[in-house]
Design an enzyme around this catalytic site. Sequence first.
Site, PDB file in Angstrom:
ATOM      1  N   TYR A 138      10.543 -41.090   3.762  1.00 34.42           N
ATOM      2  CA  TYR A 138       9.648 -41.907   4.578  1.00 34.42           C
ATOM      3  C   TYR A 138       9.592 -41.383   6.013  1.00 34.42           C
ATOM      4  O   TYR A 138       8.513 -41.313   6.620  1.00 34.42           O
ATOM      5  CB  TYR A 138      10.087 -43.372   4.577  1.00 34.42           C
ATOM      6  CG  TYR A 138       9.183 -44.247   5.416  1.00 34.42           C
ATOM      7  CD1 TYR A 138       7.885 -44.537   4.999  1.00 34.42           C
ATOM      8  CD2 TYR A 138       9.597 -44.749   6.647  1.00 34.42           C
ATOM      9  CE1 TYR A 138       7.038 -45.307   5.773  1.00 34.42           C
ATOM     10  CE2 TYR A 138       8.760 -45.524   7.431  1.00 34.42           C
ATOM     11  CZ  TYR A 138       7.479 -45.811   6.990  1.00 34.42           C
ATOM     12  OH  TYR A 138       6.634 -46.570   7.765  1.00 34.42           O
ATOM     13  N   SER A 139      10.750 -40.992   6.546  1.00 33.81           N
ATOM     14  CA  SER A 139      10.783 -40.463   7.915  1.00 33.81           C
ATOM     15  C   SER A 139       9.917 -39.217   8.028  1.00 33.81           C
ATOM     16  O   SER A 139       9.198 -39.027   9.018  1.00 33.81           O
ATOM     17  CB  SER A 139      12.223 -40.136   8.324  1.00 33.81           C
ATOM     18  OG  SER A 139      13.007 -41.295   8.393  1.00 33.81           O
ATOM     19  N   ARG A 155      19.322 -21.934  -9.526  1.00 38.39           N
ATOM     20  CA  ARG A 155      19.954 -21.615 -10.805  1.00 38.39           C
ATOM     21  C   ARG A 155      18.846 -21.315 -11.814  1.00 38.39           C
ATOM     22  O   ARG A 155      18.248 -22.221 -12.391  1.00 38.39           O
ATOM     23  CB  ARG A 155      20.837 -22.775 -11.277  1.00 38.39           C
ATOM     24  CG  ARG A 155      21.966 -23.088 -10.306  1.00 38.39           C
ATOM     25  CD  ARG A 155      22.894 -24.176 -10.803  1.00 38.39           C
ATOM     26  NE  ARG A 155      22.275 -25.475 -10.871  1.00 38.39           N
ATOM     27  CZ  ARG A 155      22.116 -26.296  -9.828  1.00 38.39           C
ATOM     28  NH1 ARG A 155      22.510 -25.917  -8.628  1.00 38.39           N
ATOM     29  NH2 ARG A 155      21.550 -27.474  -9.979  1.00 38.39           N
ATOM     30  N   GLU A 158       0.830  -1.202   0.000  1.00 33.79           N
ATOM     31  CA  GLU A 158       0.000   0.000   0.000  1.00 33.79           C
ATOM     32  C   GLU A 158       0.872   1.263   0.000  1.00 33.79           C
ATOM     33  O   GLU A 158       0.618   2.214  -0.736  1.00 33.79           O
ATOM     34  CB  GLU A 158      -0.929   0.020   1.217  1.00 33.79           C
ATOM     35  CG  GLU A 158      -1.934  -1.114   1.237  1.00 33.79           C
ATOM     36  CD  GLU A 158      -1.443  -2.335   2.010  1.00 33.79           C
ATOM     37  OE1 GLU A 158      -2.262  -3.001   2.654  1.00 33.79           O
ATOM     38  OE2 GLU A 158      -0.214  -2.618   1.954  1.00 33.79           O
ATOM     39  N   ARG A 163      12.627 -23.588  -5.116  1.00 29.59           N
ATOM     40  CA  ARG A 163      13.697 -23.342  -4.144  1.00 29.59           C
ATOM     41  C   ARG A 163      13.794 -21.849  -3.849  1.00 29.59           C
ATOM     42  O   ARG A 163      13.998 -21.441  -2.702  1.00 29.59           O
ATOM     43  CB  ARG A 163      15.037 -23.843  -4.693  1.00 29.59           C
ATOM     44  CG  ARG A 163      15.196 -25.355  -4.720  1.00 29.59           C
ATOM     45  CD  ARG A 163      16.569 -25.717  -5.266  1.00 29.59           C
ATOM     46  NE  ARG A 163      16.783 -27.154  -5.331  1.00 29.59           N
ATOM     47  CZ  ARG A 163      17.889 -27.723  -5.784  1.00 29.59           C
ATOM     48  NH1 ARG A 163      18.895 -26.963  -6.214  1.00 29.59           N
ATOM     49  NH2 ARG A 163      18.009 -29.043  -5.818  1.00 29.59           N
TER      50      ARG A 163
END
EC number: 3.5.4.26
Length: 385
Positions: free
Chosen positions: A317-318, A215, A55, A192
């Site tokens: 998986y963890s 990149r 604004e 990223r």
Amino acid sequence: MNENIDEYYMMEAIKLAKKGIGFTNPNPLVGAIIVKNGQVIGRGYHKRYGELHAEREAIKNCIEEGNKELMKGATIYVTLEPCCHRGKQPPCTEALIEAGFQRVVIGSMDPNPLVAGNGVEILKNAGIKVEGPVANKDCLSLNKIFFHYITKKKPLVTLKVAETLDGKIATFTGESKWITSSKSREKVHFDRHKNMAILVGVATVLKDDPMLNVRLENLEKVSNPIRIVCDTNLNTPIDSKLVQTAKQQETWIVTSIKEEKICAAFKELGVKIINDSSLIKVEKNGHKTIDLKALINYLGARGIDSLIVEGGGSINYSALEEKIVDQIQVYIAPKIFGGIDAKTAVEGQGVKLPKDAFIVENMELERIGEDLFIEGRVKYPNENE
């Protein structure tokens, strides 16, 4: 005013807001457009964390363009409810009232408890007509990261996977470059840029020696994420790319190792060693692992609003097992590797029964070059019980 015109200007404000992607975290992306008599007289967006909000940027632009007097009685379109509290910048509601706007059109309400309807109320009490939300779905999508972080106080966690049609993330020899197309990899790098941090396990560092940077040739400036390595026993090579470039791109290693002599070499090269005992789980057999749930809360408390998990099958998986993943992104290349020894995206023990599966909801499907891209929210077993 015609509803279609309001939506048109709001969509233009969204385009402005997107210019701030990667630079405003943990603040929201916000765009603003000032209109008088059907003409745009000012534009602005939140460019970087700590700098002017959208604004005030639009008001500044309006004045610089010689349109200060035209602001009185004008309409301003803002993608997010104007803030009414003092942080690194003063309240935007004050600026809107002082400028003499007749009408404020908002795209979405702000769930921040410090705002949450109060901004609208202050403007209305000052005699300003407030309308909206307009183009609400698009404005909500714009700030998915911010809305998650401001309400849950922890980062939005995205599990990213690039695999073949038969679910392989590498050949049986361990080769994985490149599974997906250059267009898919470009999107990975943009994500990223958009997220504040990226997480991998030490196995990925040992196998690939990655840079985990951004990149992109189509952006003049990029924002590299904080690189975070889960490395219980501090096995990250001192000559790895992550360690050797830690002074150029912020790099954290989460570990159980506390010996100062061992940690000192990493610190000298710019690595932040996090060896907080509260982030370590000790199993019955004495085996130590990183407590991912505790780590996510730790990151949230330090202003990290978004995190991409870009590791291998084990840490993937963890992350699912510990229920830290909020959404999943899967890039599927039209290739088949085969091989019983070829790596898959999610390893570990796996679930016991089909009913125990991790569910992906609200899936969106897109073609990126030759690849398929799927994004969806992760729902855990018994989540709503």
